[in-house]
Design a protein around this motif. Structure first.
Motif, PDB file in Angstrom:
ATOM      1  N   ILE A   2      -1.031   4.724  -2.050  1.00  0.00           N
ATOM      2  CA  ILE A   2       0.145   5.175  -2.543  1.00  0.00           C
ATOM      3  C   ILE A   2       1.461   4.593  -1.728  1.00  0.00           C
ATOM      4  O   ILE A   2       1.413   4.876  -0.455  1.00  0.00           O
ATOM      5  CB  ILE A   2       0.276   6.691  -2.657  1.00  0.00           C
ATOM      6  N   GLY A   3       2.035   3.697  -2.506  1.00  0.00           N
ATOM      7  CA  GLY A   3       3.213   3.182  -1.739  1.00  0.00           C
ATOM      8  C   GLY A   3       2.948   2.457  -0.510  1.00  0.00           C
ATOM      9  O   GLY A   3       1.987   2.071  -0.283  1.00  0.00           O
ATOM     10  N   GLU A   4       3.879   2.163   0.218  1.00  0.00           N
ATOM     11  CA  GLU A   4       3.838   1.568   1.629  1.00  0.00           C
ATOM     12  C   GLU A   4       4.252   2.315   2.676  1.00  0.00           C
ATOM     13  O   GLU A   4       4.429   1.937   3.819  1.00  0.00           O
ATOM     14  CB  GLU A   4       4.880   0.481   1.492  1.00  0.00           C
ATOM     15  N   ALA A   5       4.404   3.776   2.451  1.00  0.00           N
ATOM     16  CA  ALA A   5       4.774   4.888   3.631  1.00  0.00           C
ATOM     17  C   ALA A   5       3.498   4.964   4.659  1.00  0.00           C
ATOM     18  O   ALA A   5       2.688   5.621   4.115  1.00  0.00           O
ATOM     19  CB  ALA A   5       5.343   5.956   2.864  1.00  0.00           C
ATOM     20  N   LYS A   6       4.003   4.457   5.683  1.00  0.00           N
ATOM     21  CA  LYS A   6       2.754   4.428   6.849  1.00  0.00           C
ATOM     22  C   LYS A   6       2.944   5.945   7.175  1.00  0.00           C
ATOM     23  O   LYS A   6       3.916   6.609   7.462  1.00  0.00           O
ATOM     24  CB  LYS A   6       2.955   3.691   7.928  1.00  0.00           C
ATOM     25  N   GLY A  86       5.092   6.062  12.093  1.00  0.00           N
ATOM     26  CA  GLY A  86       4.927   5.809  10.640  1.00  0.00           C
ATOM     27  C   GLY A  86       6.331   6.546   9.850  1.00  0.00           C
ATOM     28  O   GLY A  86       7.107   7.245  10.844  1.00  0.00           O
ATOM     29  N   GLU A  87       6.499   6.350   8.735  1.00  0.00           N
ATOM     30  CA  GLU A  87       7.633   6.835   8.093  1.00  0.00           C
ATOM     31  C   GLU A  87       7.617   8.430   7.984  1.00  0.00           C
ATOM     32  O   GLU A  87       8.382   9.102   8.143  1.00  0.00           O
ATOM     33  CB  GLU A  87       7.503   6.461   6.517  1.00  0.00           C
ATOM     34  N   TYR A  88       6.126   9.001   7.567  1.00  0.00           N
ATOM     35  CA  TYR A  88       5.872  10.324   7.917  1.00  0.00           C
ATOM     36  C   TYR A  88       4.736  10.602   8.991  1.00  0.00           C
ATOM     37  O   TYR A  88       4.179   9.751   9.201  1.00  0.00           O
ATOM     38  CB  TYR A  88       5.068  10.903   6.354  1.00  0.00           C
ATOM     39  N   ALA A  89       4.673  11.861   9.488  1.00  0.00           N
ATOM     40  CA  ALA A  89       3.974  12.191  10.451  1.00  0.00           C
ATOM     41  C   ALA A  89       3.240  13.621   9.939  1.00  0.00           C
ATOM     42  O   ALA A  89       3.907  14.286   9.120  1.00  0.00           O
ATOM     43  CB  ALA A  89       4.517  12.622  11.712  1.00  0.00           C
ATOM     44  N   GLU A 108       1.920  12.002  -2.435  1.00  0.00           N
ATOM     45  CA  GLU A 108       2.377  11.727  -3.952  1.00  0.00           C
ATOM     46  C   GLU A 108       3.378  12.864  -4.049  1.00  0.00           C
ATOM     47  O   GLU A 108       4.334  12.341  -4.821  1.00  0.00           O
ATOM     48  CB  GLU A 108       1.261  12.206  -4.700  1.00  0.00           C
ATOM     49  N   ALA A 109       3.399  13.953  -3.624  1.00  0.00           N
ATOM     50  CA  ALA A 109       4.532  14.999  -3.648  1.00  0.00           C
ATOM     51  C   ALA A 109       5.767  14.479  -3.028  1.00  0.00           C
ATOM     52  O   ALA A 109       6.818  14.867  -3.428  1.00  0.00           O
ATOM     53  CB  ALA A 109       3.985  16.215  -3.244  1.00  0.00           C
ATOM     54  N   ALA A 110       5.441  14.006  -1.925  1.00  0.00           N
ATOM     55  CA  ALA A 110       6.708  13.743  -1.019  1.00  0.00           C
ATOM     56  C   ALA A 110       7.347  12.419  -1.825  1.00  0.00           C
ATOM     57  O   ALA A 110       8.738  12.508  -1.634  1.00  0.00           O
ATOM     58  CB  ALA A 110       6.433  13.217   0.202  1.00  0.00           C
ATOM     59  N   GLN A 111       6.713  11.407  -2.216  1.00  0.00           N
ATOM     60  CA  GLN A 111       7.369  10.414  -2.902  1.00  0.00           C
ATOM     61  C   GLN A 111       7.908  10.708  -4.193  1.00  0.00           C
ATOM     62  O   GLN A 111       9.125  10.263  -4.549  1.00  0.00           O
ATOM     63  CB  GLN A 111       6.209   9.247  -2.993  1.00  0.00           C
ATOM     64  N   LYS A 112       7.280  11.470  -4.981  1.00  0.00           N
ATOM     65  CA  LYS A 112       7.715  11.881  -6.321  1.00  0.00           C
ATOM     66  C   LYS A 112       8.811  12.789  -6.181  1.00  0.00           C
ATOM     67  O   LYS A 112       9.734  12.622  -7.011  1.00  0.00           O
ATOM     68  CB  LYS A 112       6.570  12.674  -6.963  1.00  0.00           C
ATOM     69  N   ASN A 113       9.216  13.625  -5.082  1.00  0.00           N
ATOM     70  CA  ASN A 113      10.339  14.196  -5.187  1.00  0.00           C
ATOM     71  C   ASN A 113      11.031  14.015  -4.124  1.00  0.00           C
ATOM     72  O   ASN A 113      12.154  14.676  -3.794  1.00  0.00           O
ATOM     73  CB  ASN A 113       9.752  15.787  -4.633  1.00  0.00           C
ATOM     74  N   ASP A 114      10.936  12.786  -3.470  1.00  0.00           N
ATOM     75  CA  ASP A 114      11.894  12.097  -2.367  1.00  0.00           C
ATOM     76  C   ASP A 114      12.108  13.396  -1.377  1.00  0.00           C
ATOM     77  O   ASP A 114      13.367  13.404  -1.104  1.00  0.00           O
ATOM     78  CB  ASP A 114      13.149  11.658  -3.036  1.00  0.00           C
ATOM     79  N   LYS A 164       8.920  13.858   7.554  1.00  0.00           N
ATOM     80  CA  LYS A 164       9.457  12.345   7.710  1.00  0.00           C
ATOM     81  C   LYS A 164       9.628  12.277   9.365  1.00  0.00           C
ATOM     82  O   LYS A 164      10.143  13.321   9.983  1.00  0.00           O
ATOM     83  CB  LYS A 164      10.818  11.989   7.104  1.00  0.00           C
ATOM     84  N   THR A 165       9.137  11.290   9.832  1.00  0.00           N
ATOM     85  CA  THR A 165       9.039  11.235  11.469  1.00  0.00           C
ATOM     86  C   THR A 165      10.229  11.281  11.997  1.00  0.00           C
ATOM     87  O   THR A 165      10.386  12.034  13.296  1.00  0.00           O
ATOM     88  CB  THR A 165       8.386   9.861  11.852  1.00  0.00           C
TER      89      THR A 165
END
Length: 232
Positions: A2-6, A86-89, A108-114, A164-165
């Motif tokens: 999913i995406g490139e968000a580490k 990472g972008e998220y932790a 998926e929920a994070a990216q779908k809902n920004d 988000k980190t």
């Protein structure tokens, strides 16, 4: 993938000799760009030795930190968060109660809902993943959180808080023990940050099987919720 968000996976570990390798294998199998940050909180059951042997070369996407004395889950998470890039932790307990496969659902929920924050709720579908007593304690703590902070959560105490980190680090976490879950939720709510919830798998273990949280931690959690509402 999913995406490139580490995703930075923060793993506080204390005396989990039987589950540390299985949980790491489960994490490794998840198709996300990730880094794994393990903090051994001065284990005395052989966990520490397993980690030293497995990650002796210091290579790959795994970082292992070792506390020289037992400092508590919150302290271990803070140590791990300091190293996260990472972008998220997300916090991952080492006891196999949660399934790392759910990272995909959370991301998926994070990216779908920004979204800056996604919680994995154990109780969106059913409470029967744990004992009635454990459910009632968690429900009580969640209700108190909702009343104090105007949130509409179903599972404040969930381990799976994907944040988000940069936001996570801005919370300036103080807690040293299990009350860290309350502090995170309280500070996010006070900042007005929207929290999305998605259902996750959970299979609670008993105290006989090694569960460490007790009723005293429940009391500490309530005090923390009051503290961050009125004193901070």
């Amino acid at each position: 993938m999913i995406g490139e968000a580490k995703l930075s996976i923060l793993i506080p570990v204390y005396n989990e000799v039987n589950s540390i390798i299985p949980i790491l294998d489960k994490i490794a199998s998840v198709a996300l760009e990730k880094e794994i940050i393990i903090v051994d909180d001065c284990s005395s059951d052989g966990t520490r030795e397993i980690l030293r042997e497995r990650f002796a070369d210091g290579k790959g996407n795994v970082k292992v930190l070792y506390h020289s004395k037992n400092m508590g889950k919150g302290s271990a998470i803070k140590s791990a968060l300091n190293k996260a890039v990472g972008e998220y932790a997300i916090i991952q307990d080492a006891d196999l109660e949660y399934d790392p496969a759910d990272y995909l659902t959370l991301m998926e929920a994070a990216q779908k809902n920004d979204a800056g924050v996604v919680f994995g709720s154990r109780f969106l579908k059913t409470w029967k993943s744990t004992s009635l007593w454990h459910f009632l304690v968690n429900k009580t703590l969640t209700v108190i959180t909702n009343l104090l902070y105007g949130t509409r959560l179903t599972d404040m105490e969930t381990c799976y808080k994907m944040i988000k980190t940069v936001v996570f680090k801005s919370l300036n976490i103080e807690s040293e023990r299990f009350e860290i879950e309350a502090e995170i939720a309280a500070k996010l709510a006070r900042q007005g940050i929207k929290i999305i919830e998605v259902p996750v798998f959970y299979k609670g273990r008993s105290y006989h099987e090694g569960k460490k949280i007790t009723w005293k931690d429940g009391v500490s959690t309530i005090l923390a919720l009051i503290k961050y509402k009125f004193l901070k």
